[in-house]
Design a protein around this motif. Structure first.
Motif, PDB file in Angstrom:
ATOM      1  N   MET A 134       0.718  -1.237  -0.029  1.00 24.01           N
ATOM      2  CA  MET A 134      -0.082  -0.032  -0.059  1.00 24.01           C
ATOM      3  C   MET A 134       0.831   1.208   0.109  1.00 24.01           C
ATOM      4  SD  MET A 134      -2.995   0.725   2.689  1.00 24.01           S
ATOM      5  CE  MET A 134      -3.588   2.393   2.863  1.00 24.01           C
ATOM      6  N   ASP A 135       0.606   2.144  -0.552  1.00 27.43           N
ATOM      7  CA  ASP A 135       1.372   3.422  -0.632  1.00 27.43           C
ATOM      8  C   ASP A 135       1.271   4.307   0.508  1.00 27.43           C
ATOM      9  OD1 ASP A 135       1.710   3.196  -3.589  1.00 27.43           O
ATOM     10  OD2 ASP A 135      -0.113   4.212  -4.161  1.00 27.43           O
ATOM     11  N   SER A 136       2.056   5.229   0.841  1.00 24.69           N
ATOM     12  CA  SER A 136       1.958   5.882   1.915  1.00 24.69           C
ATOM     13  C   SER A 136       1.624   7.153   1.476  1.00 24.69           C
ATOM     14  CB  SER A 136       3.754   6.237   2.551  1.00 24.69           C
ATOM     15  OG  SER A 136       4.442   4.910   2.843  1.00 24.69           O
ATOM     16  N   PHE A 137       0.932   7.728   2.528  1.00 26.04           N
ATOM     17  CA  PHE A 137       0.139   9.017   2.311  1.00 26.04           C
ATOM     18  C   PHE A 137       0.581   9.916   3.344  1.00 26.04           C
ATOM     19  CE2 PHE A 137      -2.881   5.573   0.757  1.00 26.04           C
ATOM     20  CZ  PHE A 137      -2.981   6.128  -0.692  1.00 26.04           C
ATOM     21  N   THR A 138       0.825  11.102   2.932  1.00 22.90           N
ATOM     22  CA  THR A 138       1.116  12.265   3.760  1.00 22.90           C
ATOM     23  C   THR A 138       0.037  12.708   4.488  1.00 22.90           C
ATOM     24  OG1 THR A 138       0.659  14.069   2.228  1.00 22.90           O
ATOM     25  CG2 THR A 138       2.785  13.090   1.949  1.00 22.90           C
ATOM     26  N   LYS A 139       0.265  13.305   5.787  1.00 20.00           N
ATOM     27  CA  LYS A 139      -0.728  13.896   6.730  1.00 20.00           C
ATOM     28  C   LYS A 139      -1.612  14.815   5.839  1.00 20.00           C
ATOM     29  CE  LYS A 139      -1.571  16.298  10.770  1.00 20.00           C
ATOM     30  NZ  LYS A 139      -1.275  17.168  11.711  1.00 20.00           N
ATOM     31  N   GLU A 140      -1.118  15.681   4.908  1.00 22.96           N
ATOM     32  CA  GLU A 140      -1.795  16.603   4.183  1.00 22.96           C
ATOM     33  C   GLU A 140      -2.777  15.878   3.144  1.00 22.96           C
ATOM     34  OE1 GLU A 140       1.573  16.973   4.531  1.00 22.96           O
ATOM     35  OE2 GLU A 140       1.447  18.556   5.920  1.00 22.96           O
ATOM     36  N   ASP A 141      -2.297  14.691   2.551  1.00 23.80           N
ATOM     37  CA  ASP A 141      -3.133  13.663   1.748  1.00 23.80           C
ATOM     38  C   ASP A 141      -4.411  13.347   2.580  1.00 23.80           C
ATOM     39  OD1 ASP A 141      -1.385  14.222  -0.519  1.00 23.80           O
ATOM     40  OD2 ASP A 141      -0.326  12.244   0.023  1.00 23.80           O
TER      41      ASP A 141
END
Length: 61
Positions: free
Chosen positions: A1-8
């Motif tokens: 699974m991809d990592s998502f930023t807090k902003e995402d």
């Protein structure tokens, strides 16, 4: 699974909240028991679950 930023995740949460709100406004206009009403109810439930998972990931729960 991809990592998502807090902003995402925060942006996704805002989009989900907006979509839930729009769906809830449409709900009274649909005939209860119709396919469209059933789909909308299921869609709202799925969005609420997605929102809860994002909040948990952000540590907001």
């Amino acid at each position: 699974m991809d990592s998502f930023t807090k902003e995402d995740l925060e942006e996704a949460l805002r989009a989900i909240a907006s979509t839930i709100s729009k769906c809830e406004k449409v709900q009274p206009k649909l005939k209860e028991g119709s396919p469209q009403h059933t789909l909308l109810i299921r869609r709202i439930k799925a969005l609420i679950i997605a929102s809860a998972l994002i909040k948990r990931e952000l540590g907001l729960d």
